[in-house]
Design a protein around this motif. Structure first.
Motif, PDB file in Angstrom:
ATOM      1  N   UNK A 289      -3.606  -3.921  -1.172  1.00 12.49           N
ATOM      2  CA  UNK A 289      -3.911  -4.624  -2.421  1.00 12.49           C
ATOM      3  C   UNK A 289      -5.107  -5.531  -2.184  1.00 12.49           C
ATOM      4  N   UNK A 290      -6.054  -5.539  -3.121  1.00 13.94           N
ATOM      5  CA  UNK A 290      -7.190  -6.446  -3.023  1.00 13.94           C
ATOM      6  C   UNK A 290      -7.247  -7.302  -4.285  1.00 13.94           C
ATOM      7  N   UNK A 312      -3.316 -15.476  -5.909  1.00 12.85           N
ATOM      8  CA  UNK A 312      -3.747 -14.155  -5.457  1.00 12.85           C
ATOM      9  C   UNK A 312      -2.559 -13.344  -4.958  1.00 12.85           C
ATOM     10  N   UNK A 313      -1.677 -13.955  -4.193  1.00 20.76           N
ATOM     11  CA  UNK A 313      -0.489 -13.242  -3.711  1.00 20.76           C
ATOM     12  C   UNK A 313       0.405 -12.831  -4.864  1.00 20.76           C
ATOM     13  N   UNK A 329      -6.158 -10.050   5.296  1.00 17.49           N
ATOM     14  CA  UNK A 329      -7.529 -10.390   5.668  1.00 17.49           C
ATOM     15  C   UNK A 329      -8.076 -11.249   4.538  1.00 17.49           C
ATOM     16  N   UNK A 330      -8.350 -12.507   4.855  1.00 15.16           N
ATOM     17  CA  UNK A 330      -8.836 -13.458   3.857  1.00 15.16           C
ATOM     18  C   UNK A 330     -10.318 -13.712   4.064  1.00 15.16           C
ATOM     19  N   UNK A 367     -11.138 -14.145  -1.595  1.00 12.97           N
ATOM     20  CA  UNK A 367     -10.978 -12.692  -1.695  1.00 12.97           C
ATOM     21  C   UNK A 367     -10.009 -12.243  -0.609  1.00 12.97           C
ATOM     22  N   UNK A 368      -8.941 -11.580  -1.011  1.00 17.06           N
ATOM     23  CA  UNK A 368      -7.893 -11.223  -0.069  1.00 17.06           C
ATOM     24  C   UNK A 368      -7.632  -9.725  -0.069  1.00 17.06           C
ATOM     25  N   UNK A 369      -7.488  -9.160   1.127  1.00 17.34           N
ATOM     26  CA  UNK A 369      -6.918  -7.842   1.289  1.00 17.34           C
ATOM     27  C   UNK A 369      -5.508  -8.051   1.860  1.00 17.34           C
ATOM     28  N   UNK A 370      -4.510  -7.584   1.136  1.00 14.74           N
ATOM     29  CA  UNK A 370      -3.116  -7.757   1.526  1.00 14.74           C
ATOM     30  C   UNK A 370      -2.506  -6.385   1.766  1.00 14.74           C
ATOM     31  N   UNK A 371      -2.059  -6.148   2.991  1.00  9.96           N
ATOM     32  CA  UNK A 371      -1.428  -4.877   3.336  1.00  9.96           C
ATOM     33  C   UNK A 371       0.071  -5.135   3.475  1.00  9.96           C
TER      34      UNK A 371
END
Length: 376
Positions: A289-290, A312-313, A329-330, A367-371
């Motif tokens: 998720x981005x 964002x979460x 990854x933030x 900007x967050x990439x959440x796996x």
């Protein structure tokens, strides 16, 4: 999802070197030469007694790659199974010395994206390089995907690797690796400099390279799970955003726009980094998720960052079913925002997830990439 924190040490926990294995992939937290409670240790720096023997960038790169080697071995895999790397370097002029060490550890190079962020934007003072890594788990077949229509890169990396049904592209730049640096098709005519945007010309060329690699690997944009777009000038972000959305009729693959100080091709303004799955593959349990959110400018900065990250979460993982944390990854506007970011992380991510923090140079948003893994 609960945002309960683990206590005052939660932010320091972001320094932990962690490995999370899911769906045949091994996610590693961002690694630098810094150690918790120590910073940059003596063995990762040139000795003051012998200042002309070695270079700090090579010492730090060796130290962090040895650390990576050990972490992967503990997870039952190895450097040979690395399928994706992102390198955040303090100064692109250090790249050649860095790459000499990289070649020793990776005789068969994995896909790599390398961007310069500036010494003041590194997450730990004195760190010269941070490396973010994904590897394949033991038993997963890793194959290199060749694209016969594209030129071979100059640096030590592979343009595309498959790990099972997962596909990992190296960061793509608007170049054909020729004498001119920028590809002729990605340049603006000097006779008509005001009639075409340089960013648009470079972006369209680079998107085309990514499309070719995806096609040759048996995939396409519909099967892309996430895209990182690195821009040298974040003032151009609205232009790229419009171009990207128009290309996909307003429904583009998930993407983040991240600011950088420098790219490895002279004159380049953009680099595009893609992860996908092969066409016809069922949706994996591991999801990317981005999301990016504006950080308020009026209140106390750590609280503004905390509130933005929490939002964002909430936006990224608003779905039914249990969520198992894998990786975050933030990309934050400034290194000082790491504290507010850490205070916002849900306790399950603080305790279990691999975590990387980077600066989005010139950015104003988190900007967050959440796996995460969805459990039925």
């Amino acid at each position: 999802m609960s945002n309960k924190q683990t206590g005052t040490q939660s932010v320091e926990a972001l320094l932990d070197a962690r490995v999370v294995v899911t769906d045949g992939l091994v996610f590693v937290s961002g690694l630098s030469a810094a150690d918790p409670g120590v910073g940059i240790p003596p063995q990762a720096a040139v000795s003051p007694e012998f200042p002309y023997y070695g270079a700090d960038i090579q010492k730090q790169t060796t130290y962090l790659l040895e650390k990576l080697q050990q972490l992967l071995a503990e997870a039952g895999t190895s450097l040979e199974k690395v399928v994706k790397t992102q390198v955040f370097i303090a100064d692109c002029r250090l790249f050649d010395a860095f790459d000499q060490v990289w070649k020793r550890f990776f005789p068969v190079p994995p896909p790599r994206t390398t961007v310069g962020v500036g010494a003041e934007e590194m997450p730990v003072p004195g760190a010269l390089v941070v490396v973010d890594v994904i590897a394949a788990a033991d038993g997963v077949t890793v194959t290199h995907v060749d694209s016969p229509t594209l030129p071979k890169p100059l640096a030590n990396y592979t343009p595309c690797v498959a790990a099972g049904d997962w596909l990992f592209l190296a960061g793509q730049l608007p170049t054909e690796f020729g004498d001119t640096g920028l590809a002729p098709a990605a340049t603006v005519s000097p006779h008509f400099p005001h009639h075409v945007s340089a960013l648009t010309a470079q972006a369209e060329f680079t998107i085309g390279i990514c499309e070719t690699l995806l096609s040759d690997a048996g995939s396409d944009w519909d099967n892309t799970v996430r895209v990182h777009v690195f821009l040298k000038n974040m003032a151009d972000a609205p232009l790229f955003d419009e171009l990207w959305r128009e290309k996909f009729d307003g429904n583009p693959p998930p993407y983040l726009i991240v600011g950088v100080e420098e790219l490895l091709t002279g004159g380049a303004q953009i680099e595009i980094d893609v992860i996908a799955v092969r066409a016809g593959t069922s949706q994996p349990a591991t999801r990317f998720a981005v999301v990016d959110v504006e950080i308020g400018q009026e209140g106390y900065r750590p609280f503004e960052v905390r509130d933005a990250v929490r939002a964002a979460f909430d936006a990224a993982i608003a779905q039914p079913g249990a969520v198992e944390p894998v990786k975050v990854h933030a990309f934050l506007p400034a290194p000082a925002d790491i504290y507010g970011f850490g205070r916002a992380l849900p306790s399950t991510f603080i305790e279990r997830a691999a975590i990387t923090t980077s600066t989005s140079v010139g950015g104003t948003r988190a900007a967050l990439e959440i796996v995460y893994r969805v459990e039925a």
